[in-house]
Structures are given as structure tokens and as C-alpha cells.
Design an enzyme around this catalytic site. Structure first.
Site, PDB file in Angstrom:
ATOM      1  N   SER A 276       0.814  -1.221   0.000  1.00 15.12           N
ATOM      2  CA  SER A 276       0.000   0.000   0.000  1.00 15.12           C
ATOM      3  C   SER A 276       0.845   1.268   0.000  1.00 15.12           C
ATOM      4  CB  SER A 276      -0.885  -0.017   1.250  1.00 15.12           C
ATOM      5  OG  SER A 276      -1.435   1.254   1.480  1.00 15.12           O
TER       6      SER A 276
ATOM      7  N   GLU B 220       0.160   3.660   1.676  1.00 17.19           N
ATOM      8  CA  GLU B 220       0.217   4.118   3.074  1.00 17.19           C
ATOM      9  C   GLU B 220       1.612   3.908   3.655  1.00 17.19           C
ATOM     10  OE1 GLU B 220      -2.124   5.564   5.243  1.00 17.19           O
ATOM     11  OE2 GLU B 220      -3.314   5.898   3.457  1.00 17.19           O
TER      12      GLU B 220
ATOM     13  N   TYR C 173      -1.692   0.172  10.605  1.00 20.20           N
ATOM     14  CA  TYR C 173      -1.959  -0.486   9.312  1.00 20.20           C
ATOM     15  C   TYR C 173      -0.727  -0.400   8.414  1.00 20.20           C
ATOM     16  CZ  TYR C 173      -3.682  -0.882   4.478  1.00 20.20           C
ATOM     17  OH  TYR C 173      -3.845  -1.222   3.153  1.00 20.20           O
TER      18      TYR C 173
ATOM     19  N   VAL D  81     -13.366   7.160   2.721  1.00 24.94           N
ATOM     20  CA  VAL D  81     -13.915   8.498   2.525  1.00 24.94           C
ATOM     21  C   VAL D  81     -14.667   8.651   1.206  1.00 24.94           C
ATOM     22  CG1 VAL D  81     -11.878   9.659   1.494  1.00 24.94           C
ATOM     23  CG2 VAL D  81     -13.437  10.928   2.989  1.00 24.94           C
TER      24      VAL D  81
ATOM     25  N   ARG E  29     -16.452   6.441  -0.525  1.00 25.39           N
ATOM     26  CA  ARG E  29     -17.809   5.848  -0.425  1.00 25.39           C
ATOM     27  C   ARG E  29     -18.668   6.615   0.565  1.00 25.39           C
ATOM     28  NH1 ARG E  29     -20.133   1.045  -0.936  1.00 25.39           N
ATOM     29  NH2 ARG E  29     -22.147   2.035  -0.757  1.00 25.39           N
TER      30      ARG E  29
ATOM     31  N   PRO F 193      -5.093  10.119  14.696  1.00 21.72           N
ATOM     32  CA  PRO F 193      -3.973  10.442  15.585  1.00 21.72           C
ATOM     33  C   PRO F 193      -2.723  10.885  14.817  1.00 21.72           C
ATOM     34  CG  PRO F 193      -4.943   8.318  16.162  1.00 21.72           C
ATOM     35  CD  PRO F 193      -5.601   8.756  14.890  1.00 21.72           C
ATOM     36  N   ALA F 194      -2.522  10.352  13.629  1.00 23.21           N
ATOM     37  CA  ALA F 194      -1.429  10.795  12.748  1.00 23.21           C
ATOM     38  C   ALA F 194      -1.977  10.705  11.332  1.00 23.21           C
ATOM     39  CB  ALA F 194      -0.198   9.914  12.903  1.00 23.21           C
ATOM     40  N   GLU F 195      -1.682  11.683  10.515  1.00 23.55           N
ATOM     41  CA  GLU F 195      -2.310  11.757   9.195  1.00 23.55           C
ATOM     42  C   GLU F 195      -1.277  11.568   8.083  1.00 23.55           C
ATOM     43  OE1 GLU F 195      -4.557  11.230   7.042  1.00 23.55           O
ATOM     44  OE2 GLU F 195      -6.070  12.710   7.624  1.00 23.55           O
TER      45      GLU F 195
HETATM   46  P1  NDP Z   1     -11.348  -4.914   1.649  1.00 21.93           P
HETATM   47  O1  NDP Z   1     -11.312  -4.393   3.048  1.00 21.93           O
HETATM   48  O2  NDP Z   1     -12.516  -4.582   0.783  1.00 21.93           O
HETATM   49  O3  NDP Z   1     -11.234  -6.523   1.701  1.00 21.93           O
HETATM   50  C1  NDP Z   1     -10.458  -7.180   2.648  1.00 21.93           C
HETATM   51  C2  NDP Z   1     -10.685  -8.672   2.536  1.00 21.93           C
HETATM   52  O4  NDP Z   1      -9.879  -9.340   3.511  1.00 21.93           O
HETATM   53  C3  NDP Z   1     -12.128  -9.133   2.773  1.00 21.93           C
HETATM   54  O5  NDP Z   1     -12.435 -10.125   1.838  1.00 21.93           O
HETATM   55  C4  NDP Z   1     -12.044  -9.717   4.172  1.00 21.93           C
HETATM   56  O6  NDP Z   1     -13.023 -10.702   4.422  1.00 21.93           O
HETATM   57  C5  NDP Z   1     -10.669 -10.342   4.119  1.00 21.93           C
HETATM   58  N1  NDP Z   1     -10.132 -10.696   5.430  1.00 21.93           N
HETATM   59  C6  NDP Z   1      -9.952  -9.886   6.495  1.00 21.93           C
HETATM   60  N2  NDP Z   1      -9.417 -10.563   7.511  1.00 21.93           N
HETATM   61  C7  NDP Z   1      -9.249 -11.851   7.095  1.00 21.93           C
HETATM   62  C8  NDP Z   1      -8.733 -13.023   7.695  1.00 21.93           C
HETATM   63  N3  NDP Z   1      -8.279 -13.040   8.946  1.00 21.93           N
HETATM   64  N4  NDP Z   1      -8.683 -14.157   6.953  1.00 21.93           N
HETATM   65  C9  NDP Z   1      -9.138 -14.152   5.670  1.00 21.93           C
HETATM   66  N5  NDP Z   1      -9.652 -13.083   5.060  1.00 21.93           N
HETATM   67  C10 NDP Z   1      -9.698 -11.937   5.768  1.00 21.93           C
HETATM   68  O7  NDP Z   1      -9.990  -4.460   0.950  1.00 21.93           O
HETATM   69  P2  NDP Z   1      -9.726  -4.020  -0.592  1.00 21.93           P
HETATM   70  O8  NDP Z   1     -10.348  -5.002  -1.492  1.00 21.93           O
HETATM   71  O9  NDP Z   1     -10.029  -2.569  -0.729  1.00 21.93           O
HETATM   72  O10 NDP Z   1      -8.153  -4.139  -0.669  1.00 21.93           O
HETATM   73  C11 NDP Z   1      -7.513  -5.388  -0.979  1.00 21.93           C
HETATM   74  C12 NDP Z   1      -6.115  -5.410  -0.389  1.00 21.93           C
HETATM   75  O11 NDP Z   1      -5.355  -4.344  -0.938  1.00 21.93           O
HETATM   76  C13 NDP Z   1      -6.059  -5.217   1.123  1.00 21.93           C
HETATM   77  O12 NDP Z   1      -4.977  -5.978   1.608  1.00 21.93           O
HETATM   78  C14 NDP Z   1      -5.775  -3.736   1.281  1.00 21.93           C
HETATM   79  O13 NDP Z   1      -5.150  -3.464   2.523  1.00 21.93           O
HETATM   80  C15 NDP Z   1      -4.846  -3.527   0.105  1.00 21.93           C
HETATM   81  N6  NDP Z   1      -4.820  -2.167  -0.433  1.00 21.93           N
HETATM   82  C16 NDP Z   1      -5.991  -1.562  -0.794  1.00 21.93           C
HETATM   83  C17 NDP Z   1      -5.983  -0.296  -1.323  1.00 21.93           C
HETATM   84  C18 NDP Z   1      -7.266   0.363  -1.750  1.00 21.93           C
HETATM   85  O14 NDP Z   1      -7.214   1.569  -2.032  1.00 21.93           O
HETATM   86  N7  NDP Z   1      -8.378  -0.334  -1.850  1.00 21.93           N
HETATM   87  C19 NDP Z   1      -4.714   0.440  -1.518  1.00 21.93           C
HETATM   88  C20 NDP Z   1      -3.531  -0.340  -1.214  1.00 21.93           C
HETATM   89  C21 NDP Z   1      -3.596  -1.585  -0.670  1.00 21.93           C
HETATM   90  P3  NDP Z   1     -14.482 -10.333   5.049  1.00 21.93           P
HETATM   91  O15 NDP Z   1     -15.370 -10.028   3.877  1.00 21.93           O
HETATM   92  O16 NDP Z   1     -14.844 -11.587   5.758  1.00 21.93           O
HETATM   93  O17 NDP Z   1     -14.302  -9.153   5.963  1.00 21.93           O
HETATM   94  P1  GDP Z   2      -6.774   5.738   3.480  1.00 21.12           P
HETATM   95  O1  GDP Z   2      -5.966   6.617   2.591  1.00 21.12           O
HETATM   96  O2  GDP Z   2      -6.518   4.283   3.284  1.00 21.12           O
HETATM   97  O3  GDP Z   2      -6.706   6.109   4.915  1.00 21.12           O
HETATM   98  O4  GDP Z   2      -8.289   5.904   2.958  1.00 21.12           O
HETATM   99  P2  GDP Z   2      -9.563   6.652   3.581  1.00 21.12           P
HETATM  100  O5  GDP Z   2     -10.544   6.755   2.477  1.00 21.12           O
HETATM  101  O6  GDP Z   2     -10.037   5.989   4.838  1.00 21.12           O
HETATM  102  O7  GDP Z   2      -9.040   8.108   3.978  1.00 21.12           O
HETATM  103  C1  GDP Z   2      -8.498   8.994   3.029  1.00 21.12           C
HETATM  104  C2  GDP Z   2      -8.316  10.358   3.665  1.00 21.12           C
HETATM  105  O8  GDP Z   2      -9.593  10.948   3.902  1.00 21.12           O
HETATM  106  C3  GDP Z   2      -7.591  10.355   5.024  1.00 21.12           C
HETATM  107  O9  GDP Z   2      -6.638  11.386   5.011  1.00 21.12           O
HETATM  108  C4  GDP Z   2      -8.694  10.670   6.027  1.00 21.12           C
HETATM  109  O10 GDP Z   2      -8.241  11.375   7.183  1.00 21.12           O
HETATM  110  C5  GDP Z   2      -9.582  11.572   5.177  1.00 21.12           C
HETATM  111  N1  GDP Z   2     -10.969  11.658   5.672  1.00 21.12           N
HETATM  112  C6  GDP Z   2     -11.645  12.819   5.910  1.00 21.12           C
HETATM  113  N2  GDP Z   2     -12.877  12.538   6.374  1.00 21.12           N
HETATM  114  C7  GDP Z   2     -12.985  11.196   6.429  1.00 21.12           C
HETATM  115  C8  GDP Z   2     -14.047  10.326   6.827  1.00 21.12           C
HETATM  116  O11 GDP Z   2     -15.120  10.730   7.234  1.00 21.12           O
HETATM  117  N3  GDP Z   2     -13.795   8.977   6.724  1.00 21.12           N
HETATM  118  C9  GDP Z   2     -12.612   8.491   6.264  1.00 21.12           C
HETATM  119  N4  GDP Z   2     -12.450   7.188   6.145  1.00 21.12           N
HETATM  120  N5  GDP Z   2     -11.593   9.306   5.901  1.00 21.12           N
HETATM  121  C10 GDP Z   2     -11.776  10.638   5.981  1.00 21.12           C
END
Ligand code: NDP
Ligand code: GDP
Length: 323
Positions: free
Chosen positions: A127, A129, A151, A191, A193, A281-283
Site C-alpha cells: 500500500s 500508506e 496499518y 472516505v 464511499r 492520531p497521525a495523518e
Molecule cells: P477490503 O477491506 O474490501 O477486503 C479485505 C478482505 O480481507 C475481505 O475479503 C475480508 O473478508 C478479508 N479478510 C480480512 N481478515 C481476514 C482473515 N483473517 N482471513 C481471511 N480473510 C480476511 O480491501 P480491498 O479489497 O479494498 O483491498 C484489498 C487489499 O489491498 C487489502 O490488503 C488492502 O489493505 C490492500 N490495499 C488496498 C488499497 C485500496 O485503495 N483499496 C490500496 C492499497 C492496498 P471479510 O469479507 O470476511 O471481511
Molecule cells: P486511506 O488513505 O486508506 O486512509 O483511505 P480513507 O478513504 O479511509 O481516507 C483517506 C483520507 O480521507 C484520510 O486522510 C482521512 O483522514 C480523510 N478523511 C476525511 N474525512 C474522512 C471520513 O469521514 N472517513 C474516512 N475514512 N476518511 C476521511
């Protein structure tokens, strides 16, 4: 027919990747964790239309024996490790779960592959992040990391372990450093969604305000549909490597919000409030990726402009809520 095993298939990326791989002729095995709400767990796969074409199997990233058994049974050509506790804000509330699943869970999957079927090609969902308090702008594969949340620290551990398994054991293990990517299937707590769902509620008269946290944070937002192709491309290379995947454009939360309200014919100023309780807590203030290496080596380029992404998400949320 090649076989792919996807962990996290019920998440946003899992759904898009399942569709992409089925389109390429793969047999798709999706690992799901046991849940009491198993009737709703595959909602995203239903939405995207792959639920009847994938094989869903039980397993948990924290349980090595379940992973070894799956890898032994299906002998996948490719393993996509997408499962994680993926929400940054929750990672301060649940740092140990986040470390266990997002960090150690990736190593558990790497171990399962090494023990049971080491010829499988492995993809780790790293990521942007990990860049956190960014040390250079834009960020590429050579930019030093500076994680700012439990994370991000967990993802960094998983990232280096993926590199380590490649270098120590010769595994074909690649790490995709993906910048934020969104879609109508994005988790409701993120954010983008929150904004598109909030705008759709206001448009339909179900609500009249949207409360957000830090409006000035900037992200490089792409479309999940484009990004899952990059994951697959990484595993088609002769040599495993790490790649930044990004659009090269950054926008603030406020910019995203303004686009979303405008797409629905509404004025942001009439509805948006901020609440300090939503600050972190940290951005991570600024993310902007340079995906030049992915373009050069993989031939990958993002295709969805931010405006189109916003419009698609708003339309999907309007449709969902109208139902
Ligand atoms: P989601 O949060 O939508 O999906 C996470 C998935 O992990 C779900 O299917 C969840 O299952 C599963 N899961 C969580 N805990 C466990 C566990 N203990 N054992 C098995 N499965 C588990 O994430 P995204 O699809 O958005 O992202 C996919 C990956 O990419 C993640 O690793 C995320 O951190 C990483 N990522 C995403 C980014 C983004 O912008 N979307 C950016 C960079 C990295 P359940 O449905 O049961 O909760
Ligand atoms: P991230 O980049 O994986 O942390 O994705 P997020 O969508 O959760 O957050 C993106 C940015 O939006 C972060 O800098 C948050 O602090 C900012 N943000 C502002 N308002 C909100 C909120 O209501 N919810 C979330 N999730 N993020 C917010």
C-alpha cells in the site's frame, strides 16, 4: 486452465480480480473466513456477477494449517494475497488484529506457499500508506518508507517479507504498492464511499448533511478495475519485482467531495460539516504516485479519470439507495 487462489475475495479488489481472471479463462478459488452472516458475505461477488463461477473455500489468514491445506489441494499457479484488516482508522483501535492479519497473515500465506507449492507465483497487496509522511513527491519504488499508522507498519512488514521470500527462497513473489483505488464496491467506511453514499442520500431526500474529518488530505485515487489488471500483469513477468501503481494525479478530500456534489447537481457548501472526532492520531497528508516503472515494464496505464470514477460511484449509490 490456470488456477488462481485469491484471499480477500469478498472485498472490493477480490470481486474485481475474480471478474478479471474469469475473463482470462482462470479457475478462481476464493478463500473466505467463516462468518455467522454467510448469507451476506458474498454480496460484492453477487453484484459483480461472479458468485456462481468461483469456488469459495474456507480458510483464515491467521491459520497456517488451513492455508497449507488449500494450497496443497488446489496447487494454484497464482496466489493473490488481498486479505487484510484494511481500514487505517480501525488500525489504531485494533493494532494487534491489524498486525496479526495484515502483517503476519501475509507471512503465514507465504509460508503456506513455500511449504506446500513453492512454484506458485505470489502477489502481495502492499500500500501507498507505507510512504506515509512522504519523503519525496511523487513517490516511486525508490522512495523511502515512513509508515504513519499501525496499518501502514503492518503492510510494511508484509512488504519486506515478500521481498525477503523472493530473495531467500527464490520464490516468484511480487509486491504491488497500490495507491488508493475505489469503485462502487469500496467499503462504506472509506472516505470516497462515505461521500458518494452521503451525496446520494441527500439527493434522494434521505438526509441533508454529510460529516467528514480532514478535508485537506490528498490522495492519488484510481479505479479498482484498472488496478487488478496490474496485479495480474506483475505475475506474468519472468522475474518477480515490486511496482508502484497510481494515476499520477492527486486531489484533496474536498476536491473529491466537490466533484461528487456537482455530479449530483448539488452544492457542497450547503451540506458538508466537519467533526474533529473524525481526525486521525497521525495523518498521511499527501500521496502522489509515479507509476512509470509499471508503464515501462508491464505496459500498464490507468484508464479511468477521477471525474468518471466519481460519476460511476454516485450513479451506483443512487441506484442502490433507490431500491
Ligand atoms: P477490503 O477491506 O474490501 O477486503 C479485505 C478482505 O480481507 C475481505 O475479503 C475480508 O473478508 C478479508 N479478510 C480480512 N481478515 C481476514 C482473515 N483473517 N482471513 C481471511 N480473510 C480476511 O480491501 P480491498 O479489497 O479494498 O483491498 C484489498 C487489499 O489491498 C487489502 O490488503 C488492502 O489493505 C490492500 N490495499 C488496498 C488499497 C485500496 O485503495 N483499496 C490500496 C492499497 C492496498 P471479510 O469479507 O470476511 O471481511
Ligand atoms: P486511506 O488513505 O486508506 O486512509 O483511505 P480513507 O478513504 O479511509 O481516507 C483517506 C483520507 O480521507 C484520510 O486522510 C482521512 O483522514 C480523510 N478523511 C476525511 N474525512 C474522512 C471520513 O469521514 N472517513 C474516512 N475514512 N476518511 C476521511
Amino acid at each position: 486452465m490456470p488456477t488462481a487462489l485469491i484471499t480477500g475475495i469478498t472485498g472490493q479488489d477480490g470481486a474485481y480480480l475474480s471478474k478479471f481472471l474469469l475473463g482470462k479463462g482462470y479457475r478462481v478459488i476464493g478463500m473466505i473466513r467463516r462468518s455467522a452472516s454467510s448469507d451476506v458475505i458474498s454480496e460484492r461477488l453477487r453484484w459483480i456477477g461472479t458468485i456462481d463461477q468461483v469456488t469459495l473455500v474456507d480458510g483464515n489468514l491467521t491459520d497456517l494449517s488451513s492455508l497449507v491445506r488449500l494450497v496443497q489441494e488446489y496447487k494454484p499457479d497464482e496466489v493473490y494475497n488481498l486479505a487484510a484488516q484494511s481500514f487505517v482508522a480501525t488500525s489504531w483501535q485494533q493494532p494487534i488484529v491489524t498486525g496479526t492479519v495484515t502483517g503476519l497473515g501475509a507471512v503465514t500465506m507465504l509460508e503456506a506457499v513455500r511449504i506446500a507449492w513453492p512454484q506458485a507465483r505470489f502477489y502481495q497487496a502492499s500500500s501507498s500508506e507505507m510512504f506515509g509522511k512522504v519523503q519525496a513527491v511523487p513517490q516511486n519504488e525508490d522512495t523511502p518508507f515512513y509508515p504513519r499508522s499501525p496499518y501502514a507498519a503492518a503492510k510494511l512488514y508484509a512488504h519486506w517479507m515478500t521481498v525477503n521470500y523472493r530473495e531467500s527462497f527464490g520464490m516468484h513473489a511480487s509486491s504491488g504498492i497500490l495507491f488508493n483505488h475505489e469503485s462502487p464496491l469500496r467499503g462504506i467506511e472509506f472516505v470516497t464511499r462515505r461521500i458518494t453514499d452521503g451525496v446520494a442520500r441527500i439527493k434522494l431526500g434521505l438526509s441533508d448533511r454529510l460529516t467528514l474529518g480532514n478535508m485537506s488530505a490528498k490522495r492519488d485515487w484510481g479505479h479498482a478495475r484498472d488496478y487488478v489488471e496490474a496485479m495480474w500483469l506483475m505475475l506474468q513477468q519472468d522475474v518477480a519485482d515490486d511496482y508502484v501503481i497510481a494515476t499520477g494525479r492527486t486531489a484533496s478530500v474536498e476536491d473529491f467531495c466537490r466533484l461528487a456534489f456537482a455530479a449530483a447537481g448539488l452544492a457542497m457548501e450547503d451540506h458538508v460539516h466537519t467533526d474533529a472526532a473524525l481526525l486521525r492520531p497521525a495523518e498521511v497528508e499527501l500521496l502522489l504516485g509515479d507509476a512509470g516503472k509499471a508503464e515501462r515494464v508491464l505496459g500498464w496505464k490507468p484508464c479511468t479519470p477521477l471525474e468518471d470514477l466519481v460519476a460511476e460511484m454516485i450513479a451506483a449509490d443512487l441506484k442502490r439507495l433507490a431500491r
